[in-house]
Design an enzyme around this catalytic site. Structure first.
Site, PDB file in Angstrom:
ATOM      1  CD  GLU A 134      44.019  35.346  37.315  1.00 44.74           C
ATOM      2  OE1 GLU A 134      43.589  35.862  38.666  1.00 44.74           O
ATOM      3  OE2 GLU A 134      43.551  34.766  37.382  1.00 44.74           O
ATOM      4  CG  HIS A 153      30.570  57.135  18.228  1.00 43.07           C
ATOM      5  ND1 HIS A 153      30.403  58.139  16.853  1.00 43.07           N
ATOM      6  CD2 HIS A 153      30.532  56.212  17.318  1.00 43.07           C
ATOM      7  CE1 HIS A 153      29.958  57.867  15.687  1.00 43.07           C
ATOM      8  NE2 HIS A 153      30.632  56.467  16.117  1.00 43.07           N
ATOM      9  CE  LYS A 207      41.425  34.731  45.830  1.00 38.30           C
ATOM     10  NZ  LYS A 207      41.355  33.098  45.220  1.00 38.30           N
TER      11      LYS A 207
HETATM   12  O1  LIG Z   1      37.061  29.124  40.335  1.00 39.05           O
HETATM   13  P1  LIG Z   1      37.198  29.286  41.547  1.00 39.05           P
HETATM   14  O2  LIG Z   1      38.746  28.427  42.731  1.00 39.05           O
HETATM   15  O3  LIG Z   1      36.648  30.017  42.631  1.00 39.05           O
HETATM   16  O4  LIG Z   1      38.604  30.756  41.474  1.00 39.05           O
HETATM   17  C1  LIG Z   1      37.749  31.601  41.044  1.00 39.05           C
HETATM   18  C2  LIG Z   1      39.192  33.047  40.602  1.00 39.05           C
HETATM   19  O5  LIG Z   1      39.940  32.870  41.600  1.00 39.05           O
HETATM   20  C3  LIG Z   1      40.840  33.555  42.099  1.00 39.05           C
HETATM   21  O6  LIG Z   1      41.139  35.132  42.393  1.00 39.05           O
HETATM   22  C4  LIG Z   1      42.172  33.667  40.468  1.00 39.05           C
HETATM   23  O7  LIG Z   1      42.874  34.620  40.205  1.00 39.05           O
HETATM   24  C5  LIG Z   1      41.608  33.222  39.236  1.00 39.05           C
HETATM   25  O8  LIG Z   1      41.902  32.432  38.745  1.00 39.05           O
HETATM   26  C6  LIG Z   1      39.748  32.532  39.687  1.00 39.05           C
HETATM   27  O9  LIG Z   1      39.690  32.515  38.598  1.00 39.05           O
END
Ligand SMILES: O=P(O)(O)OC[C@H]1O[C@H](O)[C@H](O)[C@@H](O)[C@@H]1O
Length: 529
Positions: free
Chosen positions: A322, A351, A455
């Site tokens: 990431e 293995h 997203k």
């Molecule tokens: O901690 P949050 O805001 O719920 O985010 C959780 C995760 O979601 C995102 O997709 C980011 O890419 C991550 O870097 C992050 O750790």
């Protein structure tokens, strides 16, 4: 290279720190002295970049943020007194909270003690706590930690069924920096419903770890949750293990969080040195650059020879991929950078896929993680003069040799034991190596613009699903999938519409489908009243 020269190369490049009893060996990565020479100017810049990051520069320009995970283990480094106080106050809050949970001072309404914890979070809000729990939780931990790190209904059901009779004694920690991650929200809602189904007040079993003012923060306040721990804006999700995100679950399990922080701080001091050979993170990033031509041409296979470290590869997968997997460099050029990480553990993987590593496509380098201490107490002999631990060690050495003999490079990290201090040091080592490597290849390691695209696409699929359902509810006659797409003015989304229908149908969600599901265009779809 002949054996005598290799032995010399091993000694020339071996990094050892007696304080941590930590070794790094990059001698089996094939780079020349000329290459090291040529990299010097880039390293000078990388050391400067890291120094300004640590003093509070906006090291994440796209999000206009400071990058302060180093301050978490050494609050004296924080750029001002306010931030320093935030760090030390949170640490105190965590320790007090864990002590109060352990003593029973904080207890559920109907019980004397909390015995279990469900941690709801994903990505950086799950991987660190999972890795540290597996690596360090004592067998007789004062509390059992469970995770919901997905929006998979079956996964959630299995955990809630396991905990059904202990829910009244179970604490829920909802972890989300942004406080708005849908998977985490879903987990929280489903867990809350399970509490309500047993007439348990969710708020008096719940704790939030989140950014100030986030949606989650507001819910926790409105619903009167036990407490909220802050997630700082200047700590990225994938480097948050030493913030409340990692320290709350660790402290609850009775893990020595001060030792984790101290191991990380010691490693930070070592990796702050602006001199290549005495800086293990610089050596790591040099080796990565050499093997992949600074373009990630070879994958990193992480092989810890210790069961307790088997989640390290998954933890590193997020940290490295990431951070480094970026389309643009800092000047806006299209570069498609990255460094793919995978792995599980040795000797188990020997293995499974080591066959390909030894003989197949040479598109990787290995990182062996060796732990010198086999176990507490004496080992029985499994053969004359040989223990299981000798086997594990022999298998590591053998694989390293076999790979090298077939022109496959490797790095070996050796630690004395899997202790909180060593785990803290390992995390800090990779935090810094990733930061340095990002400077070497001129990218921003601290944002994740690519994640947003997925997203947004998911959200638009769910919007389309609502439209499909409402159209079908209004129609009196069955429609074909292309007709549905046409009526919704979404002809280009016909394939997604088919998949939405198939999913709704498979889950008894009111959709009636006639015809052969393998012939999508000929299906007749209607709403079932
Ligand atoms: O901690 P949050 O805001 O719920 O985010 C959780 C995760 O979601 C995102 O997709 C980011 O890419 C991550 O870097 C992050 O750790």
């Amino acid at each position: 290279m002949d054996k005598a020269k290799l032995w010399q190369r091993y000694q020339d490049w071996l990094y050892y720190n007696p304080d941590l009893n930590f070794y790094l060996d990059i001698s089996r990565m094939r780079f020349s002295d000329e290459f090291v020479q040529a990299m010097q100017p880039r390293f000078e810049k990388a050391f400067q970049d890291m120094a300004s990051l640590e003093t509070g520069a906006i090291a994440n320009p796209d999000e206009n943020r400071m990058v302060g995970h180093y301050w978490l283990r050494n609050p004296d480094l924080a750029p001002n007194a306010e931030l320093k106080a935030e760090i030390t106050d949170t640490l105190e809050q965590i320790k007090t909270f864990a002590a109060q949970i352990h003593s029973g001072y904080l207890h559920p309404p109907q019980e004397n003690r909390f015995t279990d914890v469900i941690s709801v979070g994903i990505g950086g809000s799950a991987l660190g706590p999972q890795f540290v729990s597996q690596a360090l939780a004592p067998l007789d931990a004062p509390i059992n930690l469970h995770f919901i790190d997905n929006t998979d209904p079956t996964g959630i059901d299995e955990l809630l069924t396991t905990l059904r009779d202990r829910l009244a004694r179970t604490l829920v920690i909802v972890i989300s920096k942004s406080g708005g991650t849908p998977e985490t929200r879903n987990g929280m809602i489903e867990v809350k419903q399970a509490y309500e189904a047993q007439n348990l007040d969710f708020g008096s079993h719940a704790v939030a770890i989140t950014g100030k003012g986030s949606k989650l923060d507001q819910i926790a306040t409105t619903e009167g949750w036990i407490t909220t721990f802050p997630m700082h804006d200047w700590v990225g999700g994938r480097t948050s293990e030493m913030s409340a995100v990692g320290l709350v679950p660790a402290a609850l399990q009775g893990i020595d969080i001060d030792a984790i922080l101290s191991g990380a701080k010691t490693m930070d001091n070592l990796t702050r040195r602006a001199e290549l050979k005495s800086n293990p993170a610089a050596l790591l990033s040099l080796a990565w650059y050499a093997v992949g031509n600074g373009k990630g041409e070879k994958d990193m296979v992480v092989l810890p020879y210790k069961d307790r470290l088997s989640l390290f590869s998954r933890y590193l997968q997020q940290l490295v991929m990431e951070s480094l997997g970026k389309e643009k460099d800092l000047d806006g050029n299209t570069v498609y950078q990255g460094l793919a990480v995978y792995g599980n553990k040795g000797s188990t993987d020997q293995h499974a896929y080591v066959q390909q590593l030894r003989e197949g496509v040479p598109n990787f380098f290995a990182t062996f993680i060796e732990v010198l201490k086999d176990r507490d107490g004496k080992s029985p002999e499994v053969e004359n003069g040989v223990t299981s631990g000798d086997y594990l060690s022999g298998l590591l050495q053998g694989t390293r040799l076999a790979l090298y003999d077939n022109h496959r490079d490797s790095i070996t990290i050796t630690v004395e034991d899997v202790t909180p201090r060593h785990v803290g040091a390992l995390i800090a080592l990779y935090d810094r190596a990733v930061g340095l490597y990002a400077s070497l290849v001129n990218i921003n390691a601290y944002h994740q613009p690519g994640v947003e695209a997925g997203k947004k696409a998911a959200a638009s699929v769910l919007d389309l699903q609502r439209e499909v359902v409402s159209l079908l509810q209004q129609e009196n006659t069955p429609l074909s999938v292309p007709e549905i797409a046409q009526k919704l003015n979404a002809a280009e989304k016909v394939e997604i519409i088919y998949k939405i229908i198939r999913h709704l149908y498979s889950n008894g969600r009111g959709i009636k489908v006639e015809g052969n599901l393998g012939e999508p265009s000929r299906l007749q779809v209607s709403w079932q009243n």
